[in-house]
Write a protein that holds these residues in place. Structure first.
Motif, short mmCIF file in Angstrom:
data_model
loop_
_atom_site.label_atom_id
_atom_site.label_comp_id
_atom_site.label_asym_id
_atom_site.label_seq_id
_atom_site.Cartn_x
_atom_site.Cartn_y
_atom_site.Cartn_z
N MET A 1 -25.11 -41.81 -28.83
CA MET A 1 -24.46 -40.39 -28.95
C MET A 1 -23.01 -40.72 -29.61
SD MET A 1 -25.28 -38.09 -25.86
CE MET A 1 -24.84 -39.21 -24.64
N LEU A 2 -22.30 -42.03 -29.34
CA LEU A 2 -20.82 -41.93 -29.80
C LEU A 2 -20.73 -42.92 -30.90
CD1 LEU A 2 -19.17 -42.88 -26.30
CD2 LEU A 2 -19.09 -40.85 -27.46
N ARG A 3 -21.95 -43.73 -31.38
CA ARG A 3 -21.85 -44.64 -32.32
C ARG A 3 -21.31 -43.87 -33.65
NH1 ARG A 3 -27.16 -47.66 -33.16
NH2 ARG A 3 -27.78 -45.72 -33.34
N PRO A 4 -22.11 -42.67 -33.89
CA PRO A 4 -21.79 -42.16 -35.28
C PRO A 4 -20.16 -41.90 -35.34
CG PRO A 4 -23.79 -41.16 -34.49
CD PRO A 4 -23.16 -42.14 -33.47
N MET A 5 -19.73 -41.35 -34.52
CA MET A 5 -18.24 -40.78 -34.27
C MET A 5 -17.29 -41.99 -34.37
SD MET A 5 -16.43 -38.33 -31.48
CE MET A 5 -17.45 -39.13 -30.05
N LEU A 6 -17.86 -43.07 -33.65
CA LEU A 6 -16.82 -44.34 -33.60
C LEU A 6 -16.86 -45.23 -34.82
CD1 LEU A 6 -17.60 -45.29 -29.69
CD2 LEU A 6 -15.61 -44.26 -30.69
N LEU A 7 -18.01 -45.21 -35.32
CA LEU A 7 -18.35 -45.99 -36.59
C LEU A 7 -18.13 -45.26 -37.90
CD1 LEU A 7 -21.07 -48.36 -35.61
CD2 LEU A 7 -18.57 -48.83 -35.50
N ARG A 8 -17.86 -44.09 -37.68
CA ARG A 8 -17.51 -42.99 -38.88
C ARG A 8 -18.81 -42.82 -39.77
NH1 ARG A 8 -12.62 -40.69 -38.48
NH2 ARG A 8 -10.91 -42.49 -38.02
N PRO B 1 -22.21 -40.75 -40.86
CA PRO B 1 -22.69 -39.32 -41.06
C PRO B 1 -23.34 -38.88 -39.76
CG PRO B 1 -23.50 -40.74 -42.75
CD PRO B 1 -23.04 -41.72 -41.94
N ARG B 2 -22.91 -37.69 -39.44
CA ARG B 2 -23.32 -36.93 -38.56
C ARG B 2 -24.95 -37.01 -38.35
NH1 ARG B 2 -21.16 -34.12 -34.49
NH2 ARG B 2 -22.24 -32.33 -33.52
N GLY B 3 -25.48 -37.31 -37.21
CA GLY B 3 -26.87 -37.42 -37.15
C GLY B 3 -27.50 -38.73 -37.25
N PHE B 4 -26.79 -39.87 -38.03
CA PHE B 4 -27.20 -41.00 -38.35
C PHE B 4 -27.50 -42.00 -37.28
CE2 PHE B 4 -26.68 -45.42 -39.85
CZ PHE B 4 -27.47 -45.40 -40.82
N THR B 5 -28.73 -42.22 -36.78
CA THR B 5 -28.98 -42.78 -35.65
C THR B 5 -30.18 -43.84 -35.97
OG1 THR B 5 -30.09 -41.14 -34.46
CG2 THR B 5 -27.93 -41.61 -33.89
N PRO B 6 -30.16 -44.72 -36.69
CA PRO B 6 -31.47 -45.49 -37.07
C PRO B 6 -31.88 -46.21 -35.93
CG PRO B 6 -29.23 -46.52 -37.73
CD PRO B 6 -28.89 -45.48 -37.20
N GLY B 7 -33.04 -46.08 -35.54
CA GLY B 7 -34.01 -46.62 -34.58
C GLY B 7 -33.95 -45.82 -33.36
N VAL B 8 -33.46 -44.59 -33.42
CA VAL B 8 -33.36 -43.73 -32.14
C VAL B 8 -34.00 -42.39 -32.48
CG1 VAL B 8 -31.81 -42.50 -30.63
CG2 VAL B 8 -31.22 -44.79 -31.51
N ASP B 9 -35.32 -42.42 -31.93
CA ASP B 9 -36.30 -41.03 -31.93
C ASP B 9 -35.70 -40.08 -31.10
OD1 ASP B 9 -37.74 -42.73 -33.98
OD2 ASP B 9 -38.92 -43.31 -32.42
N GLY B 10 -35.09 -40.40 -30.26
CA GLY B 10 -34.77 -39.35 -29.23
C GLY B 10 -34.03 -40.08 -27.96
N TYR B 11 -33.69 -39.38 -27.04
CA TYR B 11 -33.06 -39.89 -25.75
C TYR B 11 -33.97 -39.67 -24.66
CZ TYR B 11 -28.83 -39.36 -28.83
OH TYR B 11 -27.97 -39.40 -29.79
N ARG B 12 -34.19 -41.00 -23.96
CA ARG B 12 -34.96 -40.80 -22.62
C ARG B 12 -33.95 -40.54 -21.75
NH1 ARG B 12 -37.15 -46.19 -22.33
NH2 ARG B 12 -37.07 -45.55 -19.96
N SER B 13 -34.12 -39.60 -20.62
CA SER B 13 -33.31 -39.13 -19.77
C SER B 13 -33.06 -40.45 -18.82
CB SER B 13 -33.71 -38.05 -18.88
OG SER B 13 -32.96 -37.73 -17.93
#
Length: 181
Positions: free
Chosen positions: A132-139, A141-153
């Motif tokens: 969740m924090l990686r896009p913000m910390l590494l600047r 693009p919003r929603g850019f999360t390679p390799g993450v299809d979704g979060y498991r609770s």
């Protein structure tokens, strides 16, 4: 007539029953919250300054709703928890509701951490947090999360218990401990 002791007694009863129900079934019944809200409004109407009391109740209800609604919209909290905090705010007014929600956040955070550790999901929780924090910390693009299809609770908590604890802490602080003897 001073309605404060009656409001506080009814509020204590409401949060206790709501916490027990949340622990039992992970749900806070709407009928319970509606009964509590109705009781608060009737007691506010019986106060020496009913218009002021009702406006304070509206402010507390609105604050309780507004502060927790974003967490519901982000799927981090159940609707019953949001409605419970709004109802608590109707009893207390906005200033006290804010105090209660801050204490509830602290209690809820400790509860979540304990549950995550006890269930062995600390690594999963840290992974979700990083995603969740990686896009913000590494600047990125919003929603850019390679390799993450979704979060498991990593787990959920009965947040009604945290709200009840925050309310009880607030009420104890208001009345203070009484000396014995």
């Amino acid at each position: 007539m001073d309605v404060a002791p009656y409001l506080d007694t009814l509020l204590l009863l409401l949060v206790t029953v709501a916490a027990i129900k949340d622990l039992e079934s992970r749900r806070i019944p709407n009928r319970l919250l509606l009964a509590g809200l109705s009781g608060a409004l009737v007691l506010h109407l019986l106060s020496p300054h009913p218009l002021d009391a009702l406006l304070a109740a509206l402010g507390g209800f609105s604050l309780g709703l507004a502060v927790l609604l974003p967490f519901y919209l982000l799927r981090g909290m159940a609707a019953g928890d949001v409605k419970m905090m709004a109802t608590v705010g109707a009893f207390t007014g906005a200033g006290d509701a804010l105090h209660i929600v801050i204490v509830a956040w602290c209690v809820g955070g400790v509860m979540a951490l304990v549950i995550i550790i006890v269930n062995g999901r600390l690594r999963l929780a840290m992974s979700n947090l990083w995603a969740m924090l990686r896009p913000m910390l590494l600047r990125l693009p919003r929603g850019f999360t390679p390799g993450v299809d979704g979060y498991r609770s990593a787990g959920s908590i009965p947040y009604g218990v945290a709200i009840a604890a925050g309310t009880i802490v607030h009420l104890v602080g208001r009345y203070g401990p009484t000396p014995l003897g």
